[in-house]
Each structure stands twice: as structure tokens, then as C-alpha cells.
Design a protein around this motif. Sequence first.
Motif, PDB file in Angstrom:
ATOM      1  N   ASP A   1       0.829  -1.210   0.000  1.00  0.00           N
ATOM      2  CA  ASP A   1       0.000   0.000   0.000  1.00  0.00           C
ATOM      3  C   ASP A   1       0.862   1.259   0.000  1.00  0.00           C
ATOM      4  N   LEU A   2       1.892   1.259   0.819  1.00  0.00           N
ATOM      5  CA  LEU A   2       2.782   2.413   0.919  1.00  0.00           C
ATOM      6  C   LEU A   2       3.449   2.706  -0.425  1.00  0.00           C
ATOM      7  N   ILE A   3       3.934   1.662  -1.072  1.00  0.00           N
ATOM      8  CA  ILE A   3       4.612   1.844  -2.355  1.00  0.00           C
ATOM      9  C   ILE A   3       3.632   2.340  -3.416  1.00  0.00           C
ATOM     10  N   PHE A   4       2.463   1.720  -3.518  1.00  0.00           N
ATOM     11  CA  PHE A   4       1.491   2.121  -4.540  1.00  0.00           C
ATOM     12  C   PHE A   4       0.978   3.542  -4.333  1.00  0.00           C
TER      13      PHE A   4
ATOM     14  N   TYR B   1       8.360   0.629  -7.073  1.00  0.00           N
ATOM     15  CA  TYR B   1       7.752  -0.706  -7.078  1.00  0.00           C
ATOM     16  C   TYR B   1       8.672  -1.744  -7.710  1.00  0.00           C
ATOM     17  N   GLN B   2       9.273  -1.410  -8.823  1.00  0.00           N
ATOM     18  CA  GLN B   2      10.135  -2.370  -9.530  1.00  0.00           C
ATOM     19  C   GLN B   2      11.278  -2.845  -8.625  1.00  0.00           C
ATOM     20  N   SER B   3      11.857  -1.937  -7.854  1.00  0.00           N
ATOM     21  CA  SER B   3      12.962  -2.288  -6.953  1.00  0.00           C
ATOM     22  C   SER B   3      12.505  -3.194  -5.815  1.00  0.00           C
ATOM     23  N   CYS B   4      11.253  -3.075  -5.427  1.00  0.00           N
ATOM     24  CA  CYS B   4      10.725  -3.814  -4.272  1.00  0.00           C
ATOM     25  C   CYS B   4       9.948  -5.073  -4.658  1.00  0.00           C
TER      26      CYS B   4
ATOM     27  N   LEU C   1      13.263  -3.305   2.503  1.00  0.00           N
ATOM     28  CA  LEU C   1      12.218  -2.452   1.927  1.00  0.00           C
ATOM     29  C   LEU C   1      12.340  -1.019   2.438  1.00  0.00           C
ATOM     30  N   ASN C   2      12.585  -0.879   3.725  1.00  0.00           N
ATOM     31  CA  ASN C   2      12.768   0.453   4.305  1.00  0.00           C
ATOM     32  C   ASN C   2      13.925   1.175   3.641  1.00  0.00           C
ATOM     33  N   GLN C   3      15.036   0.462   3.435  1.00  0.00           N
ATOM     34  CA  GLN C   3      16.203   1.078   2.815  1.00  0.00           C
ATOM     35  C   GLN C   3      15.900   1.512   1.385  1.00  0.00           C
ATOM     36  N   ILE C   4      15.164   0.708   0.656  1.00  0.00           N
ATOM     37  CA  ILE C   4      14.822   1.051  -0.730  1.00  0.00           C
ATOM     38  C   ILE C   4      13.869   2.247  -0.789  1.00  0.00           C
TER      39      ILE C   4
END
Length: 108
Positions: A14-17, A24-27, A44-47
Motif C-alpha cells: 500500500d505504501l509503495i502504490f 515498485y520495480q525495486s521492491c 524495503l525500508n532502505q529502498i
Amino acid sequence: MKSSGPNYKKIYSDLIFKKHPEKYQSCSSILQKEVLSTLDVIKLNQIIFTSENLETSLFNQKMRSYDRVTIIEILEYQKKNKLSNTKVAEEFKLSRNSIAKWKKIEIK
């Protein structure tokens, strides 16, 4: 069946979208896993939050805690990659003393 903790997969999706669709691609490879480990959440936090300021980063580091599974994963990562305590500490933003303490506890 009752969940034992937060649904990090849903939270981060949800956070990414909503806030960071460009990441998104990186995660996506991490988010495709059935269940996210603590290390996955850290990655994920780092990305997602790469532009964190120093003060926020230091505060977040003080509030982290690691479960036994994550500690074992970090120590196995260290063995697999033949890294010193210092290198592992830098990579995971930990204290060298934490790594040394975990190694002592795991040996017993």
C-alpha cells in the motif's frame, strides 16, 4: 487462524502504490514472497526511504529490535560472505558489539 503480527506485505504494498510507485520495480522481488522476514522489512525500508536525514536514521536505529530468526540470518550471512563484524555492522546499520554479543550467545 489469527495473525501473530502486522501484515508487512500489505503495509508496504500500500505504501509503495500510494506514495512511491516509482520504487515498485525495486521492491517487487521482496513483495512477491509469501511472508516477509525482518530482514525483508529492513531492505524495503532502505529502498523506499533512501533520502532519510541523519537524525531520523539515528532515531530509527535506536528503536530496532531483532528476533532470533533474524539474528541467525544475519550471522549466517556473515559466515556465507566471510565478512568481519565491522562489515556486517555497516551493511545492516548495527553495532559491532551487537554482532559480537549475538555470536557469543549463538555459540552457547
